[in-house]
Design a protein around this motif. Structure first.
Motif, PDB file in Angstrom:
ATOM      1  N   UNK A  69       0.826  -1.208   0.000  1.00  0.00           N
ATOM      2  CA  UNK A  69       0.000   0.000   0.000  1.00  0.00           C
ATOM      3  C   UNK A  69       0.862   1.260   0.000  1.00  0.00           C
ATOM      4  N   UNK A  70       1.811   1.332   0.943  1.00  0.00           N
ATOM      5  CA  UNK A  70       2.614   2.555   1.074  1.00  0.00           C
ATOM      6  C   UNK A  70       3.827   2.568   0.157  1.00  0.00           C
ATOM      7  N   UNK A  71       4.271   1.376  -0.261  1.00  0.00           N
ATOM      8  CA  UNK A  71       5.453   1.295  -1.109  1.00  0.00           C
ATOM      9  C   UNK A  71       6.758   1.391  -0.347  1.00  0.00           C
ATOM     10  N   UNK A  72       6.696   1.405   0.994  1.00  0.00           N
ATOM     11  CA  UNK A  72       7.896   1.524   1.813  1.00  0.00           C
ATOM     12  C   UNK A  72       8.495   0.150   2.128  1.00  0.00           C
ATOM     13  N   UNK A  73       9.833   0.088   2.277  1.00  0.00           N
ATOM     14  CA  UNK A  73      10.464  -1.185   2.661  1.00  0.00           C
ATOM     15  C   UNK A  73      10.000  -1.607   4.055  1.00  0.00           C
ATOM     16  N   UNK A  74       9.785  -2.911   4.248  1.00  0.00           N
ATOM     17  CA  UNK A  74       9.319  -3.418   5.542  1.00  0.00           C
ATOM     18  C   UNK A  74      10.024  -4.727   5.876  1.00  0.00           C
ATOM     19  N   UNK A  75      10.061  -5.040   7.157  1.00  0.00           N
ATOM     20  CA  UNK A  75      10.463  -6.351   7.646  1.00  0.00           C
ATOM     21  C   UNK A  75       9.242  -6.994   8.287  1.00  0.00           C
ATOM     22  N   UNK A  76       9.090  -8.296   8.109  1.00  0.00           N
ATOM     23  CA  UNK A  76       7.939  -8.975   8.698  1.00  0.00           C
ATOM     24  C   UNK A  76       8.337 -10.395   9.078  1.00  0.00           C
ATOM     25  N   UNK A  77       7.636 -10.932  10.049  1.00  0.00           N
ATOM     26  CA  UNK A  77       7.888 -12.303  10.497  1.00  0.00           C
ATOM     27  C   UNK A  77       6.879 -13.238   9.852  1.00  0.00           C
ATOM     28  N   UNK A  78       7.359 -14.362   9.368  1.00  0.00           N
ATOM     29  CA  UNK A  78       6.489 -15.349   8.744  1.00  0.00           C
ATOM     30  C   UNK A  78       6.892 -16.717   9.255  1.00  0.00           C
ATOM     31  N   UNK A  79       5.913 -17.610   9.455  1.00  0.00           N
ATOM     32  CA  UNK A  79       6.216 -18.913  10.048  1.00  0.00           C
ATOM     33  C   UNK A  79       5.937 -20.061   9.094  1.00  0.00           C
TER      34      UNK A  79
END
Length: 352
Positions: A229-239
């Motif tokens: 949506x924002x186009x910003x770089x992100x870090x996320x946790x996935x299992x």
């Protein structure tokens, strides 16, 4: 035949080269980077793979193979010509090359692969089905009248075949394999997490978290992407549970392909398979628990071959040392002149 004897596992995700007398001498991603303005090749293999998702406006990075067959003739030709030039350098005699292909390609696809190999600099070329090569590479004596089932799980296709007396008795090929799993992971992240990830990130998630069944203990990792949506770089946790749920339909399609071939297998060969078991080869065979899932569905002992990634290349290499295996089963080495309607060799375009 004069010239070197070379075996090539020409896959959707990688090119593995076997040289007679030396073994496997090259394993490179089947990726090519070229400049849009001039059409010149600027990187091939690992160097090009490192550019995936990072190319500039003037550079395009592509995989010229798709679903185990040639999707871009000219780029595939230039890629193979580059590899052959590295191996053969300035030798007088052109090499004799055996190339793998999916077990159920059409005559047109077979002709295209032969065409691109001979155009790339081969003196004579021969095609060999991947399941047969994988069986030989896994140490199976394919010339005996005993049935053995091979499931070759590559990047673009999953080939399932029953091998007996040097050839395939029953075979099936589906376009569900490693790349399909990556695409499912990318779609899941975009749909459920609103995060865009690249192919290399999806591949890493598959290797670390991927599984064919739910793990008893979840594992998780931090991944990087771009907010949808924002186009910003992100870090996320996935299992691992999330990865399992997004690829389970693909796993089911692979299992259905195996059971479908078993249903079409003659009774005597089916009895042999009950004794010999099912052998998994290819890079995707290393997905955690895939052998157990197939074994539960078929009630037949299933095992992963030693060094599954290189089974096809090693199988072709074994044939290079005993070409009678091919000759006795009707395989032919064809030269450029044997393929009707071809044109003269094209000029090389390299910027590397």
């Amino acid at each position: 035949m004069l010239g070197r004897n070379i075996g090539i596992d020409l896959g959707t995700t990688s090119v593995i080269v076997y040289l007679e007398g030396k073994g496997i001498i090259m394993s490179e991603p089947s990726v090519v980077a070229y400049r849009k303005t001039t059409g010149k090749i600027m990187a091939v293999g690992r160097k090009a793979y490192d550019m995936v998702g990072k190319e500039s406006r003037s550079v395009e990075v592509i995989r010229p193979m798709r679903d185990g067959v040639v999707s871009d003739f000219s780029v595939t030709e230039q890629m193979l010509r580059y590899f052959i030039r590295i191996i053969c350098k300035n030798e007088i005699f052109k090499p004799n090359i055996i190339v793998s292909m999916p077990g159920t390609v059409t005559n047109l696809e077979r002709r295209t692969i032969l065409d691109v190999i001979t155009a790339s600099g081969a003196g004579k070329a021969c095609l060999m089905e991947e399941p047969l090569a994988a069986a030989i590479g896994a140490g199976v004596d394919t010339m005996q009248p005993n049935g053995v089932m091979i499931v070759d799980l590559g990047g673009g296709t999953t080939d399932v075949a029953v091998i007996t007396m040097g050839s395939m008795a029953v075979a099936s090929s589906i376009k569900v394999a490693g790349n399909t799993l990556n695409e499912s992971i990318e779609k899941y992240c975009r749909r459920e997490r609103n995060v865009l990830i690249g192919d290399q990130t999806a591949e890493e998630l598959k290797k670390i978290l991927g599984c064919a069944y739910r793990r008893r203990e979840q594992v998780a990792m931090i991944a990087k992407g771009k907010d949808y949506i924002s186009g910003m770089p992100v870090e996320f946790e996935i299992n691992s549970d999330e990865i399992y749920y997004c690829i389970r339909e693909n796993i089911r399609a692979i299992v259905d392909s195996v059971t479908g071939v078993l249903e079409r297998t003659p009774p005597e060969l089916a009895g042999d398979i009950m004794e010999e078991g099912i052998i998994l080869t290819g890079g995707t065979a290393q997905l955690l628990g895939l052998d157990k899932v197939i074994e539960e569905a078929t009630h037949i002992h299933t095992r992963i071959a030693d060094d599954p990634v290189n089974c096809v290349a090693r199988g072709i290499g074994a044939v290079l040392g005993d070409l009678d295996i091919l000759v006795n089963n009707g395989y032919l080495f064809m030269s450029r002149q044997d393929i009707s309607g071809v044109t003269n060799e094209k000029e090389d375009y390299y910027d590397v």
